[in-house]
Design an enzyme around this catalytic site. Structure first.
Site, mmCIF file in Angstrom:
data_model
loop_
_atom_site.group_PDB
_atom_site.id
_atom_site.type_symbol
_atom_site.label_atom_id
_atom_site.label_comp_id
_atom_site.label_asym_id
_atom_site.label_seq_id
_atom_site.Cartn_x
_atom_site.Cartn_y
_atom_site.Cartn_z
ATOM 1 N N ASP A 110 7.210 4.242 4.468
ATOM 2 C CA ASP A 110 8.359 4.913 5.085
ATOM 3 C C ASP A 110 7.902 6.005 6.057
ATOM 4 O O ASP A 110 8.718 6.680 6.678
ATOM 5 C CB ASP A 110 9.365 5.428 4.039
ATOM 6 C CG ASP A 110 8.792 6.512 3.145
ATOM 7 O OD1 ASP A 110 7.585 6.816 3.243
ATOM 8 O OD2 ASP A 110 9.571 7.064 2.327
ATOM 9 N N ASP A 136 7.672 -0.021 0.968
ATOM 10 C CA ASP A 136 7.893 1.330 0.436
ATOM 11 C C ASP A 136 9.389 1.544 0.207
ATOM 12 O O ASP A 136 10.176 1.502 1.166
ATOM 13 C CB ASP A 136 7.369 2.317 1.493
ATOM 14 C CG ASP A 136 6.937 3.633 0.913
ATOM 15 O OD1 ASP A 136 7.072 3.822 -0.307
ATOM 16 O OD2 ASP A 136 6.447 4.473 1.695
ATOM 17 N N LYS A 169 6.451 -0.042 -3.419
ATOM 18 C CA LYS A 169 5.936 1.273 -3.812
ATOM 19 C C LYS A 169 7.118 2.188 -4.114
ATOM 20 O O LYS A 169 8.106 2.204 -3.373
ATOM 21 C CB LYS A 169 5.073 1.890 -2.699
ATOM 22 C CG LYS A 169 4.578 3.305 -3.048
ATOM 23 C CD LYS A 169 3.421 3.732 -2.170
ATOM 24 C CE LYS A 169 3.817 4.281 -0.836
ATOM 25 N NZ LYS A 169 4.697 5.468 -0.870
ATOM 26 N N GLU A 216 8.004 6.237 -4.949
ATOM 27 C CA GLU A 216 7.486 7.611 -4.968
ATOM 28 C C GLU A 216 7.898 8.324 -6.237
ATOM 29 O O GLU A 216 9.081 8.358 -6.585
ATOM 30 C CB GLU A 216 8.051 8.377 -3.763
ATOM 31 C CG GLU A 216 7.074 8.510 -2.633
ATOM 32 C CD GLU A 216 7.570 9.425 -1.527
ATOM 33 O OE1 GLU A 216 7.431 9.016 -0.375
ATOM 34 O OE2 GLU A 216 8.073 10.545 -1.792
ATOM 35 N N GLU A 218 -1.549 11.268 -3.187
ATOM 36 C CA GLU A 218 -1.418 11.864 -1.849
ATOM 37 C C GLU A 218 -1.632 13.375 -1.886
ATOM 38 O O GLU A 218 -0.972 14.088 -2.644
ATOM 39 C CB GLU A 218 -0.031 11.529 -1.253
ATOM 40 C CG GLU A 218 0.138 12.130 0.150
ATOM 41 C CD GLU A 218 1.274 11.551 0.980
ATOM 42 O OE1 GLU A 218 1.959 10.617 0.516
ATOM 43 O OE2 GLU A 218 1.479 12.050 2.102
HETATM 44 O O1 KIV Z 1 4.754 5.993 3.893
HETATM 45 C C1 KIV Z 1 3.525 5.894 3.881
HETATM 46 O O2 KIV Z 1 2.875 5.508 4.863
HETATM 47 C C2 KIV Z 1 2.833 6.251 2.656
HETATM 48 C C3 KIV Z 1 1.357 6.405 2.733
HETATM 49 C C4 KIV Z 1 1.045 7.724 3.304
HETATM 50 C C5 KIV Z 1 0.706 6.181 1.434
HETATM 51 O O3 KIV Z 1 3.446 6.455 1.649
#
Ligand code: KIV
Length: 252
Positions: free
Chosen positions: A38, A77, A105, A107, A169
């Protein structure tokens, strides 16, 4: 799809992509994973952070990446507000899978949602440390003891739930090392130092599109922003002085 990222006993390499052409190039390099991050919000859509990125934005770009990456697993994401309830999370994660991703993914530590998705067999990449979707500002996380312990605890919980990897991160490398040594799932760091099982960077950042963005962890492997400008200025000059198109670039 079952991910076995440590099978080759080497570091894991992940980069982001948001479009067909970049995905096709990445696919030809043999990296392990492509993340449709994202971070799209900043590097493609021009927002200041990831908070305005929608599920529609993410699905649109995941489909484009999937057209280019025929061999590399893609992780989508889950954007802000896409997994506030189990029902939404399942619906949106399935949209990523239909768009061509092999996993998603999420968060932060959202136990109910993560367990529900894992129960349905959806591979989950965890993400702890700096969490841009909820962070007030981008900063190193986990330097103070309590914050560090919370990040470690979250990583351990995610590991127990069965995520296939965890992004760390912007945390001190000592904490990243401790997490990496404490859990089964491989860790993939961004701003988390040398001891993670793998590394990820945002593709536009590592290719040097925008030189204004300079966090300490970022290494630019080239300066494409400068190269693109040079090429455009040359094109402009050649059109103005009428040396483009020449005979070679003309149909006769
Ligand atoms: O959104 C993204 O690109 C990420 C990476 C920084 C891991 O979450």
């Amino acid at each position: 799809m079952k991910f076995d990222l440590l099978k080759e006993k080497r570091k894991i390499v992940m980069l982001t992509a948001y479009d067909y052409q970049m995905a096709k190039i990445l696919d030809e390099t043999g990296i392990d994973l492509i993340l449709v991050g994202d971070s799209l919000g900043m590097v493609v859509l021009g927002y200041g952070d990831t908070k305005k990125v929608t599920i529609e934005d993410m699905i649109y770009h995941t489909k484009a990446v999937a057209r280019g990456a025929k061999n590399t697993p893609i992780v989508g994401d889950m954007p802000i507000n896409s997994c506030n309830t189990v029902e939404d999370a399942l619906k949106n994660a399935n949209r990523f899978l239909e768009a061509g991703a092999q996993g998603v993914k999420i968060e932060g530590n959202k136990p109910e949602v993560i367990k529900a998705l894992l129960d349905k067999g959806i591979p989950i990449m965890g993400h702890v440390g700096l969490l841009p979707q909820t962070a007030e500002r981008y900063r190193l996380k986990g330097k103070d003891k309590a914050e560090g312990e919370k990040i470690l605890k979250d990583a351990m919980e995610l590991d127990q739930f069965g995520v296939f990897t965890i992004v760390l991160e912007c945390i001190p490398e000592s904490l990243a090392k401790k997490i990496t040594e404490s859990i089964e799932a491989p860790t993939i760091g961004i701003g988390a130092g040398r001891y993670c099982d793998g590394q990820v960077l945002v593709i536009n950042d590592m290719l040097g599109f925008d030189e204004d963005f300079s966090p300490k962890y970022l290494k630019r492997y080239t300066y494409l922003g400068r190269e693109i400008k040079k090429a455009i200025v040359k094109f402009k000059e050649e059109v103005l002085n009428e040396t483009y198109p020449d005979g070679e670039h003309t149909y006769h």
